[in-house]
Design a protein around this motif. Structure first.
Motif, PDB file in Angstrom:
ATOM      1  N   ALA A 161       1.717   6.457  60.646  1.00 46.85           N
ATOM      2  CA  ALA A 161       3.051   6.390  60.044  1.00 46.85           C
ATOM      3  C   ALA A 161       3.303   7.586  59.134  1.00 46.85           C
ATOM      4  O   ALA A 161       4.364   8.223  59.198  1.00 46.85           O
ATOM      5  CB  ALA A 161       3.203   5.085  59.255  1.00 46.85           C
ATOM      6  N   ALA A 162       2.340   7.909  58.303  1.00 47.25           N
ATOM      7  CA  ALA A 162       2.501   9.017  57.359  1.00 47.25           C
ATOM      8  C   ALA A 162       2.720  10.341  58.077  1.00 47.25           C
ATOM      9  O   ALA A 162       3.507  11.182  57.623  1.00 47.25           O
ATOM     10  CB  ALA A 162       1.284   9.104  56.440  1.00 47.25           C
ATOM     11  N   ASP A 163       2.038  10.537  59.186  1.00 43.91           N
ATOM     12  CA  ASP A 163       2.189  11.788  59.938  1.00 43.91           C
ATOM     13  C   ASP A 163       3.580  11.911  60.551  1.00 43.91           C
ATOM     14  O   ASP A 163       4.075  13.022  60.775  1.00 43.91           O
ATOM     15  CB  ASP A 163       1.139  11.874  61.048  1.00 43.91           C
ATOM     16  CG  ASP A 163      -0.260  12.160  60.501  1.00 43.91           C
ATOM     17  OD1 ASP A 163      -0.368  12.558  59.327  1.00 43.91           O
ATOM     18  OD2 ASP A 163      -1.238  11.960  61.256  1.00 43.91           O
ATOM     19  N   LEU A 164       4.213  10.781  60.823  1.00 44.77           N
ATOM     20  CA  LEU A 164       5.550  10.795  61.431  1.00 44.77           C
ATOM     21  C   LEU A 164       6.655  10.986  60.399  1.00 44.77           C
ATOM     22  O   LEU A 164       7.722  11.515  60.717  1.00 44.77           O
ATOM     23  CB  LEU A 164       5.789   9.490  62.197  1.00 44.77           C
ATOM     24  CG  LEU A 164       5.035   9.337  63.517  1.00 44.77           C
ATOM     25  CD1 LEU A 164       5.107   7.897  64.009  1.00 44.77           C
ATOM     26  CD2 LEU A 164       5.604  10.279  64.574  1.00 44.77           C
ATOM     27  N   VAL A 165       6.408  10.546  59.167  1.00 46.51           N
ATOM     28  CA  VAL A 165       7.431  10.635  58.117  1.00 46.51           C
ATOM     29  C   VAL A 165       7.262  11.961  57.384  1.00 46.51           C
ATOM     30  O   VAL A 165       6.369  12.123  56.540  1.00 46.51           O
ATOM     31  CB  VAL A 165       7.316   9.449  57.135  1.00 46.51           C
ATOM     32  CG1 VAL A 165       8.402   9.570  56.056  1.00 46.51           C
ATOM     33  CG2 VAL A 165       7.442   8.130  57.871  1.00 46.51           C
ATOM     34  N   LYS A 166       8.121  12.900  57.699  1.00 46.74           N
ATOM     35  CA  LYS A 166       8.027  14.228  57.115  1.00 46.74           C
ATOM     36  C   LYS A 166       8.200  14.174  55.603  1.00 46.74           C
ATOM     37  O   LYS A 166       9.149  13.595  55.089  1.00 46.74           O
ATOM     38  CB  LYS A 166       9.094  15.142  57.723  1.00 46.74           C
ATOM     39  CG  LYS A 166       9.013  16.587  57.268  1.00 46.74           C
ATOM     40  CD  LYS A 166      10.077  17.442  57.945  1.00 46.74           C
ATOM     41  CE  LYS A 166       9.993  18.895  57.496  1.00 46.74           C
ATOM     42  NZ  LYS A 166      11.043  19.734  58.140  1.00 46.74           N
ATOM     43  N   GLY A 167       7.251  14.769  54.884  1.00 52.56           N
ATOM     44  CA  GLY A 167       7.329  14.834  53.425  1.00 52.56           C
ATOM     45  C   GLY A 167       6.656  13.672  52.720  1.00 52.56           C
ATOM     46  O   GLY A 167       6.535  13.681  51.490  1.00 52.56           O
ATOM     47  N   ILE A 179       6.673   2.661  47.776  1.00 52.17           N
ATOM     48  CA  ILE A 179       5.216   2.828  47.868  1.00 52.17           C
ATOM     49  C   ILE A 179       4.678   1.748  48.791  1.00 52.17           C
ATOM     50  O   ILE A 179       4.730   0.552  48.463  1.00 52.17           O
ATOM     51  CB  ILE A 179       4.548   2.737  46.484  1.00 52.17           C
ATOM     52  CG1 ILE A 179       5.182   3.735  45.510  1.00 52.17           C
ATOM     53  CG2 ILE A 179       3.049   2.978  46.601  1.00 52.17           C
ATOM     54  CD1 ILE A 179       4.743   3.553  44.067  1.00 52.17           C
ATOM     55  N   SER A 180       4.196   2.162  49.943  1.00 54.78           N
ATOM     56  CA  SER A 180       3.677   1.228  50.939  1.00 54.78           C
ATOM     57  C   SER A 180       2.176   1.077  50.763  1.00 54.78           C
ATOM     58  O   SER A 180       1.406   1.998  51.047  1.00 54.78           O
ATOM     59  CB  SER A 180       4.002   1.740  52.353  1.00 54.78           C
ATOM     60  OG  SER A 180       3.411   0.915  53.337  1.00 54.78           O
ATOM     61  N   VAL A 181       1.761  -0.093  50.294  1.00 51.04           N
ATOM     62  CA  VAL A 181       0.338  -0.385  50.116  1.00 51.04           C
ATOM     63  C   VAL A 181      -0.104  -1.254  51.303  1.00 51.04           C
ATOM     64  O   VAL A 181       0.430  -2.335  51.507  1.00 51.04           O
ATOM     65  CB  VAL A 181       0.082  -1.110  48.783  1.00 51.04           C
ATOM     66  CG1 VAL A 181      -1.408  -1.361  48.589  1.00 51.04           C
ATOM     67  CG2 VAL A 181       0.650  -0.300  47.616  1.00 51.04           C
ATOM     68  N   GLU A 182      -1.043  -0.766  52.075  1.00 52.49           N
ATOM     69  CA  GLU A 182      -1.540  -1.446  53.279  1.00 52.49           C
ATOM     70  C   GLU A 182      -0.422  -1.641  54.308  1.00 52.49           C
ATOM     71  O   GLU A 182      -0.354  -2.664  54.979  1.00 52.49           O
ATOM     72  CB  GLU A 182      -2.180  -2.799  52.925  1.00 52.49           C
ATOM     73  CG  GLU A 182      -3.100  -2.792  51.726  1.00 52.49           C
ATOM     74  CD  GLU A 182      -4.245  -1.795  51.817  1.00 52.49           C
ATOM     75  OE1 GLU A 182      -4.788  -1.618  52.909  1.00 52.49           O
ATOM     76  OE2 GLU A 182      -4.573  -1.181  50.768  1.00 52.49           O
ATOM     77  N   GLY A 183       0.447  -0.641  54.447  1.00 53.17           N
ATOM     78  CA  GLY A 183       1.552  -0.728  55.399  1.00 53.17           C
ATOM     79  C   GLY A 183       1.335   0.148  56.616  1.00 53.17           C
ATOM     80  O   GLY A 183       0.521   1.067  56.621  1.00 53.17           O
TER      81      GLY A 183
END
Length: 332
Positions: free
Chosen positions: A249-255, A136-140
């Protein structure tokens, strides 16, 4: 009647890069192991509210540690550390989690970290997906904002590792990163924690935060969330890592999954834990459900049932009253 927090604190010895460290950690709860990593220049006290949250600890063994040189984890004995410049590295950050997990005999723990620890959640999911069931990435983000990176370590040390500047100035500087909606008592607690660190430690941590953590889009796109699920949480008032930075980052990491946290800033766990847990609890519930489903599936497969049948049985188990039969959950 005497009041106690349901927290146990201990020291454990870890050897990393051929140096033995005496590491302090606190824990509470039982169930799925959950390692929680603090921000640069601070320590595990940031998670004191979470360690006392019965809704979390009923199903998770929460472990909050102080990295070496932070909090109650003193510099390593027998090393002339005062003659060396302290810099935190990506390798050390990752090795520390692996060694702590091994020493505590944790079975594919969940890792959650904030700020510097939030960056690490991405690095762990990318480099050690077989060692962690979720991070879980908080502020990453993929990398810290360029405007800060361009300052350079010399500039960072001039501001945060300067004997002519009072140590409490770091605590004051952190107030710029906090949401205006945060209760003042919590703001002052963050300021206090940041005024307690050792000389040069916050600046040295920023070496990892600004420079050694640098995930390329290609690396991010290769993260396998079927092995290690990756969640992103970022406060809308974070001036260091904006929700837009995290979304890249989230858009690049599928799922992967991403939420912007309303009215929270760079230190959401401490700023207002009551608000933060509204985002955290659904994630933990999803992780717990995934672990339960996996165990049931493996139990059924171990009895010779085909995968398709096993999955059907798992679905049925999740909505029906448990019964004494071949498909009964053995893990609850």
């Amino acid at each position: 009647m005497t009041k106690h927090d349901p927290i146990t604190g201990r020291y454990i010895y870890l050897t990393i890069e051929d140096i033995e460290y005496r590491v302090y950690y606190e824990e509470a709860g039982q169930g799925i192991p959950l390692l929680v990593g603090h921000t640069a220049g601070s320590d595990g006290r940031q998670y004191r509210h979470m360690l006392c949250d019965a809704e979390v600890t009923k199903s998770f063994r929460v472990i909050a540690f102080d990295l070496p040189y932070h909090g109650k984890s003193l510099p390593p004995y027998g090393v002339r550390w005062w003659e060396q410049e302290y810099n935190m590295t990506k390798k050390f950050m990752m090795d520390f989690q692996l060694e702590l997990s091994k020493a505590l005999e944790l079975d594919r723990p969940v890792y959650m970290g904030s700020s510097m620890g939030g960056h690490l959640a991405i690095d762990l999911a990318s480099n050690y997906p077989d060692n962690f069931r979720a991070t879980i990435s908080v502020e990453g983000a993929l990398r810290s904002a360029a405007e800060y990176v361009e300052v350079g370590m010399a500039g960072i040390r001039r501001e945060f590792d300067n004997p002519n500047v009072n140590r409490t100035s770091i605590g004051a500087a952190m107030m710029l990163n906090i949401s205006p909606h945060s209760p003042e008592a919590n703001v002052r607690e963050i300021q206090w924690e940041y005024s307690c660190g050792g000389p040069g430690i916050f600046a040295g941590d920023l070496y990892y935060y600004y420079y050694d953590h640098n995930v390329t889009p290609e690396e991010a796109s290769r993260i396998d969330t079927s092995k290690c699920m990756l969640y992103f949480l970022t406060g809308e008032y974070d001036p260091n890592t904006s929700p837009a930075d995290t979304k890249i980052a989230a858009d690049l990491v599928k799922g992967s999954k991403f939420w912007t946290m309303d009215k929270l800033g760079h230190f959401p766990v401490t700023e207002d834990y009551t608000e933060f847990r509204k985002y955290l609890l659904p994630i933990l519930e999803e992780i717990e459900q995934a672990a339960r489903t996996r165990k049931v599936a493996w139990t059924i497969r171990g009895r010779g049932i085909k995968t398709a049948t096993a999955l059907t049985a798992v679905s049925a188990l999740d909505i029906c009253e448990p019964r004494r039969s071949l498909y009964e959950r053995t893990d609850i």
